[in-house]
Design a protein around this motif. Structure first.
Motif, PDB file in Angstrom:
ATOM      1  N   TYR A  61      -9.825  58.432  27.516  1.00 11.45           N
ATOM      2  CA  TYR A  61      -8.912  57.812  26.435  1.00 11.45           C
ATOM      3  C   TYR A  61      -7.195  57.542  27.730  1.00 11.45           C
ATOM      4  N   LEU A  62      -7.557  57.151  28.255  1.00 11.71           N
ATOM      5  CA  LEU A  62      -6.268  56.470  28.986  1.00 11.71           C
ATOM      6  C   LEU A  62      -5.035  55.848  28.559  1.00 11.71           C
ATOM      7  N   PRO A  63      -3.546  56.188  28.844  1.00 13.14           N
ATOM      8  CA  PRO A  63      -1.997  55.385  28.176  1.00 13.14           C
ATOM      9  C   PRO A  63      -2.559  53.788  28.728  1.00 13.14           C
ATOM     10  N   GLU A  64      -2.066  53.435  27.823  1.00 13.52           N
ATOM     11  CA  GLU A  64      -1.934  52.070  28.088  1.00 13.52           C
ATOM     12  C   GLU A  64      -1.378  51.434  28.797  1.00 13.52           C
ATOM     13  N   THR A  65      -0.696  52.027  29.580  1.00 15.48           N
ATOM     14  CA  THR A  65       0.174  51.850  30.610  1.00 15.48           C
ATOM     15  C   THR A  65      -0.844  52.567  31.783  1.00 15.48           C
ATOM     16  N   PHE A  66      -2.127  52.335  31.631  1.00 15.19           N
ATOM     17  CA  PHE A  66      -2.773  52.459  32.730  1.00 15.19           C
ATOM     18  C   PHE A  66      -3.518  51.384  33.383  1.00 15.19           C
ATOM     19  N   VAL A  67      -3.508  51.076  35.023  1.00 16.75           N
ATOM     20  CA  VAL A  67      -3.709  49.628  35.065  1.00 16.75           C
ATOM     21  C   VAL A  67      -5.014  49.582  35.916  1.00 16.75           C
ATOM     22  N   ASP A  68      -6.629  49.110  34.895  1.00 15.50           N
ATOM     23  CA  ASP A  68      -7.427  48.997  36.121  1.00 15.50           C
ATOM     24  C   ASP A  68      -7.014  48.092  37.759  1.00 15.50           C
ATOM     25  N   THR A  69      -7.213  49.278  38.710  1.00 17.43           N
ATOM     26  CA  THR A  69      -7.417  48.654  40.210  1.00 17.43           C
ATOM     27  C   THR A  69      -8.022  48.290  40.939  1.00 17.43           C
ATOM     28  N   GLU A  70      -7.984  47.331  41.180  1.00 17.61           N
ATOM     29  CA  GLU A  70      -9.374  47.426  42.367  1.00 17.61           C
ATOM     30  C   GLU A  70      -9.863  49.101  43.224  1.00 17.61           C
ATOM     31  N   VAL A  71     -11.181  48.708  43.735  1.00 19.84           N
ATOM     32  CA  VAL A  71     -11.642  50.337  44.138  1.00 19.84           C
ATOM     33  C   VAL A  71     -11.758  49.359  45.853  1.00 19.84           C
ATOM     34  N   THR A  72     -10.798  49.949  47.327  1.00 16.85           N
ATOM     35  CA  THR A  72     -11.171  49.471  48.175  1.00 16.85           C
ATOM     36  C   THR A  72     -12.507  49.756  48.557  1.00 16.85           C
ATOM     37  N   ASP A  73     -12.880  48.951  49.923  1.00 14.20           N
ATOM     38  CA  ASP A  73     -14.320  49.452  50.597  1.00 14.20           C
ATOM     39  C   ASP A  73     -13.542  51.088  51.232  1.00 14.20           C
ATOM     40  N   ASP A  74     -13.127  51.511  51.233  1.00 16.78           N
ATOM     41  CA  ASP A  74     -12.914  52.808  51.728  1.00 16.78           C
ATOM     42  C   ASP A  74     -13.488  53.549  50.697  1.00 16.78           C
ATOM     43  N   MET A  75     -12.281  52.891  49.744  1.00 10.46           N
ATOM     44  CA  MET A  75     -12.918  54.591  48.291  1.00 10.46           C
ATOM     45  C   MET A  75     -13.904  54.015  48.294  1.00 10.46           C
ATOM     46  N   ALA A  76     -14.620  52.902  47.746  1.00  9.34           N
ATOM     47  CA  ALA A  76     -15.941  52.704  47.290  1.00  9.34           C
ATOM     48  C   ALA A  76     -17.147  53.690  48.586  1.00  9.34           C
ATOM     49  N   GLU A  77     -16.864  53.635  49.990  1.00  7.98           N
ATOM     50  CA  GLU A  77     -17.445  54.122  50.579  1.00  7.98           C
ATOM     51  C   GLU A  77     -17.025  55.782  50.267  1.00  7.98           C
ATOM     52  N   ASN A  78     -16.515  56.474  49.601  1.00  2.79           N
ATOM     53  CA  ASN A  78     -16.300  58.040  49.233  1.00  2.79           C
ATOM     54  C   ASN A  78     -16.230  57.824  47.982  1.00  2.79           C
TER      55      ASN A  78
END
Length: 167
Positions: free
Chosen positions: A46-63
């Protein structure tokens, strides 16, 4: 009569001793409006309504990062990643490693809704983290990182993690 009294006393002693050995249960009040998000069809948070789903970068995905949220009001960030357990996904072994490695601070084991987590601070990345086993025999870990590592973030992270449930 003495046998019955002895039996009653024994039962009471066992009951009181067992109650004294039970784990302490904490209640966490979730005091924000929000929404549920399902991760890997295994669990909801259950996330706060102010949390915005943000794109995962390629570098983040590699990790291993597959989810990234930013609080639109405070800038706090939350990432969710999966990492291979290198042949083990024992939460106690991971706790021992994190507590003794020198890389992490204040490692401890906490249970949120019957799911055991290693909670820790990552000073190098200014993050507060929660790690749990994926439950697979030769699997890995889900890691929830919250940044920056400050008191407000840690309190909100515990509230978010206490909302974990099966979808």
């Amino acid at each position: 009569m003495k046998k019955i009294l002895s039996l009653v006393i024994c039962v009471m002693l066992v009951a009181f001793c067992a109650a004294g050995l039970a784990e302490e249960v904490y209640t966490v009040e979730i005091d924000y409006e929000g929404y549920y998000v399902t991760f890997d069809e295994l669990f909801d948070l259950y996330l706060p309504e102010t949390f915005v789903d943000t794109e995962v970068t390629d570098d983040m995905a590699e990790n291993g990062t597959f989810a990234f949220y930013i609080d639109s009001e405070t800038g706090m960030a939350m990432t969710v990643q999966w990492v291979y357990g290198e042949g083990t996904n024992d939460i106690n072994a991971m706790y021992e490693y994190m507590a003794s490695s020198g890389e992490y601070a204040n490692a401890d084991i906490m249970s949120f809704n019957s799911v055991d987590f290693v909670v820790y601070e990552d000073p190098e990345n200014s993050a507060f983290g929660c790690l749990c086993s994926d439950g697979e025999e030769d699997g890995g870990y889900y890691i929830f990182n919250f940044a920056p590592d400050d008191e407000e973030t840690s309190i909100l992270a515990v509230k978010i993690m206490s909302s974990i449930s099966e979808p």
